[in-house]
Design a protein around this motif. Structure first.
Motif, PDB file in Angstrom:
ATOM      1  N   ILE A  12      47.388  44.264  37.042  1.00 53.02           N
ATOM      2  CA  ILE A  12      47.197  44.266  35.586  1.00 53.02           C
ATOM      3  C   ILE A  12      45.943  45.050  35.198  1.00 53.02           C
ATOM      4  CG2 ILE A  12      46.722  42.794  33.578  1.00 53.02           C
ATOM      5  CD1 ILE A  12      48.504  40.663  34.931  1.00 53.02           C
ATOM      6  N   THR A  13      44.879  44.913  35.997  1.00 55.12           N
ATOM      7  CA  THR A  13      43.649  45.655  35.719  1.00 55.12           C
ATOM      8  C   THR A  13      43.892  47.156  35.776  1.00 55.12           C
ATOM      9  OG1 THR A  13      42.256  43.875  36.583  1.00 55.12           O
ATOM     10  CG2 THR A  13      41.277  46.054  36.504  1.00 55.12           C
ATOM     11  N   ALA A 141      51.838  50.452  38.998  1.00 53.94           N
ATOM     12  CA  ALA A 141      50.958  50.182  37.847  1.00 53.94           C
ATOM     13  C   ALA A 141      50.533  51.479  37.195  1.00 53.94           C
ATOM     14  CB  ALA A 141      49.731  49.382  38.287  1.00 53.94           C
ATOM     15  N   ASN A 175      40.252  45.108  28.949  1.00 53.03           N
ATOM     16  CA  ASN A 175      40.415  45.094  30.396  1.00 53.03           C
ATOM     17  C   ASN A 175      39.165  44.569  31.096  1.00 53.03           C
ATOM     18  OD1 ASN A 175      41.757  45.473  32.790  1.00 53.03           O
ATOM     19  ND2 ASN A 175      41.467  47.689  32.857  1.00 53.03           N
ATOM     20  N   TYR A 178      38.981  40.839  30.471  1.00 51.10           N
ATOM     21  CA  TYR A 178      40.026  40.209  31.301  1.00 51.10           C
ATOM     22  C   TYR A 178      39.563  40.109  32.754  1.00 51.10           C
ATOM     23  CZ  TYR A 178      44.213  40.083  34.226  1.00 51.10           C
ATOM     24  OH  TYR A 178      45.128  39.780  35.197  1.00 51.10           O
TER      25      TYR A 178
END
Length: 402
Positions: A12-13, A141, A175, A178
C-alpha cells in the motif's frame, strides 16, 4: 503492535507513492510546452533533461539511503522520503519557470531514491522461494499505481495542468501519515550493520559488481532492461500527443491501461509462470515478449495499436522480478539493503542516460519530415537494449546452474 505479515503494508505504501508519481505523467507534455513555449516534439528534449536531473539525484542518493536503512532500519528512511516527496509536489504546484521545475525534479529524485528501501523491506521478510512472487507483488503495486495515477491525473487536468501536482502532494502526505502509524520495521536488529560512508559512494556499485562475478551478468541484464523500460515514461505522453493528438485525459487513460496489464502480469501471471515454466524459462519468455512488444510499438501507425500491442509488451513484466529474485538469493540477509540500493542506483543511472537518448532520438526523427521520419525510433532502440540483455541473462543463468 505485532504484525505477522508486513508485505500488505509495504504494498500500500508503494502503491500510494506510485499513484503520486503517475498523476503527473499525463500533464507533463502540456506543462513543459506551456512554460517553455515550444512544440511538443521539442518539449520532449526539455523533459529528457529534467528526467536526467531527477535520475542523477536518485543515482547519488540510492546507495546512501540503502546503507542508512541497513544501519537504522527501513521505516525511518522510508517515512522521511515520503514527507520530502509531499513537500516537492507542493513546490511544483506553484513552479512557473523551467528552472524552478527542474529544481523540483531534482528534489523529487533525492526523495524517490527510497524505492530501494521498499525492495529491501520485501527481501527482509521473504524466504528465498517466495522472493520472486513478492517482488512481483511490489511490481504490481507499481503497475496499479500507474493505473490509478495517470487516470486521476488526466481527470484532474480538467481543473488545470497544475491540479494533478496538488493532488500528488496530498497523497504523499497521506502516505507518510499512513506509514507512520501502520508500517512496521522489517529489519531485525541482528541483521543491522554499521554505517560506512564508503557504502554511500554511488560509484561503489561498479566496484561491487566487478567483485561479485556470480551476479554480474544478471545485474548487467537488469541494467539493460532498465534502459529499455525508460522509453515509456520518457516518450509515451509526447509520442501519443504528437502522433495521435491525444488529449491529457486520453494519455491518462492509456497509461492506466498499461498499468492494468502490468498489474495482471506481475500480480498474478508471474506466480503461474514460476510454477509452470520455472525460473529460466520465465525469464526467457518475458524477455522475448518485451522485444516483440517494443518492436510492434515502434511501427504502430494507428492509435488502437498502442492498446493492442500493450498486451504483448506487458507479458515482458514476468522477467525483471524473476531476475531480481535470482540476484537477491545470492547475497546474505545483511547485504539486502545494499544490494537493492545498488540495483536502484543502476536503475537511476539508466534514468540519466536513457531519457536523453530516447527523447533526442524522438526529436531528431520527427523534426524534419523531408529526412528520415520514424517517430517509433525510441521503441526500436529499447528493443535493441533488451536483445543485448537476453545475451547477458543467458550467461548469468548458465553460471547460476553451474
Amino acid at each position: 503492535m505485532s504484525v505477522r505479515n508486513p508485505i500488505p503494508f509495504i504494498f500500500i505504501t508503494v502503491l500510494i507513492d506510485c499513484i503520486g508519481i503517475g498523476i503527473i505523467i499525463p500533464v507533463i507534455a502540456t506543462i513543459i510546452s506551456e512554460i517553455g513555449q515550444v512544440p511538443v516534439n521539442k518539449a520532449t528534449t526539455y523533459s529528457g533533461i529534467m528526467m536526467t536531473g531527477y535520475a542523477l539525484m536518485q543515482f547519488a542518493f540510492s546507495p546512501l539511503l540503502g546503507s542508512l536503512s541497513d544501519r537504522f532500519g527501513r521505516r525511518p528512511v522510508l517515512l522521511l522520503s515520503l514527507f520530502g516527496l509531499g513537500v516537492n509536489y507542493l513546490f511544483l504546484t506553484f513552479a512557473h519557470t523551467l528552472a524552478l521545475f527542474f529544481l523540483g525534479r531534482v528534489i523529487a529524485g533525492i526523495c524517490g531514491a527510497s524505492f530501494s528501501t521498499a525492495f529491501a523491506c520485501i527481501a527482509d521478510v521473504s524466504p528465498p522461494e517466495k522472493r520472486a512472487q513478492n517482488f512481483g507483488l511490489v511490481g504490481a503495486a507499481f503497475g496499479l499505481g500507474f493505473i490509478i495515477g495517470p487516470v486521476l491525473g488526466g481527470l484532474f487536468s480538467e481543473f488545470g495542468s497544475r491540479a494533478p501536482f496538488a493532488l500528488a502532494a496530498v497523497l504523499s502526505f497521506i502516505n507518510c501519515i499512513y506509514g507512520y502509524f501502520i508500517l512496521p520495521e522489517t529489519l531485525k536488529p541482528d541483521n543491522r550493520r554499521p554505517f560506512n560512508i564508503k557504502d554511500a559512494n554511488p560509484f561503489r556499485t561498479f566496484i561491487q559488481l566487478r567483485n561479485n562475478k556470480n551476479i554480474q551478468p544478471l545485474v548487467i541484464s537488469m541494467f539493460l532492461l532498465y534502459m529499455a523500460a525508460q522509453v515509456m515514461p520518457s516518450i509515451w505522453a509526447f509520442y501519443t500527443k504528437f502522433l495521435y493528438q491525444w488529449s491529457d485525459i486520453e494519455i491518462g487513460y492509456s497509461m492506466g491501461f498499461v498499468g492494468i496489464m502490468i498489474t495482471i502480469v506481475q500480480g498474478g501471471l508471474i506466480r503461474f509462470s514460476q510454477k509452470k515454466l520455472g525460473t529460466s524459462k520465465s525469464i526467457y519468455f518475458g524477455l522475448f515478449m518485451y522485444v516483440l512488444g517494443l518492436a510492434l510499438f515502434s511501427f504502430a501507425n494507428k492509435a488502437w495499436m498502442m492498446y493492442a500491442y500493450t498486451f504483448i509488451y506487458s507479458l515482458g513484466g514476468i522477467a525483471p522480478p524473476t531476475i531480481q529474485a535470482l540476484i537477491s538469493s545470492q547475497v546474505s540477509p545483511k547485504e539486502q539493503g545494499n544490494l537493492q540500493g545498488m540495483l536502484t542506483s543502476l536503475n537511476s543511472l539508466t534514468s540519466i542516460l536513457s531519457p536523453l537518448i530516447m527523447t533526442n532520438l524522438f526529436y531528431q526523427f520527427t523534426k524534419n519530415t523531408q529526412g528520415i521520419y520514424f517517430p517509433g525510433v525510441s521503441f526500436a532502440a529499447a528493443a535493441i537494449f533488451v536483445i543485448i540483455g537476453i545475451w547477458y541473462a543467458r550467461k548469468g543463468l548458465i553460471r547460476h546452474k553451474n
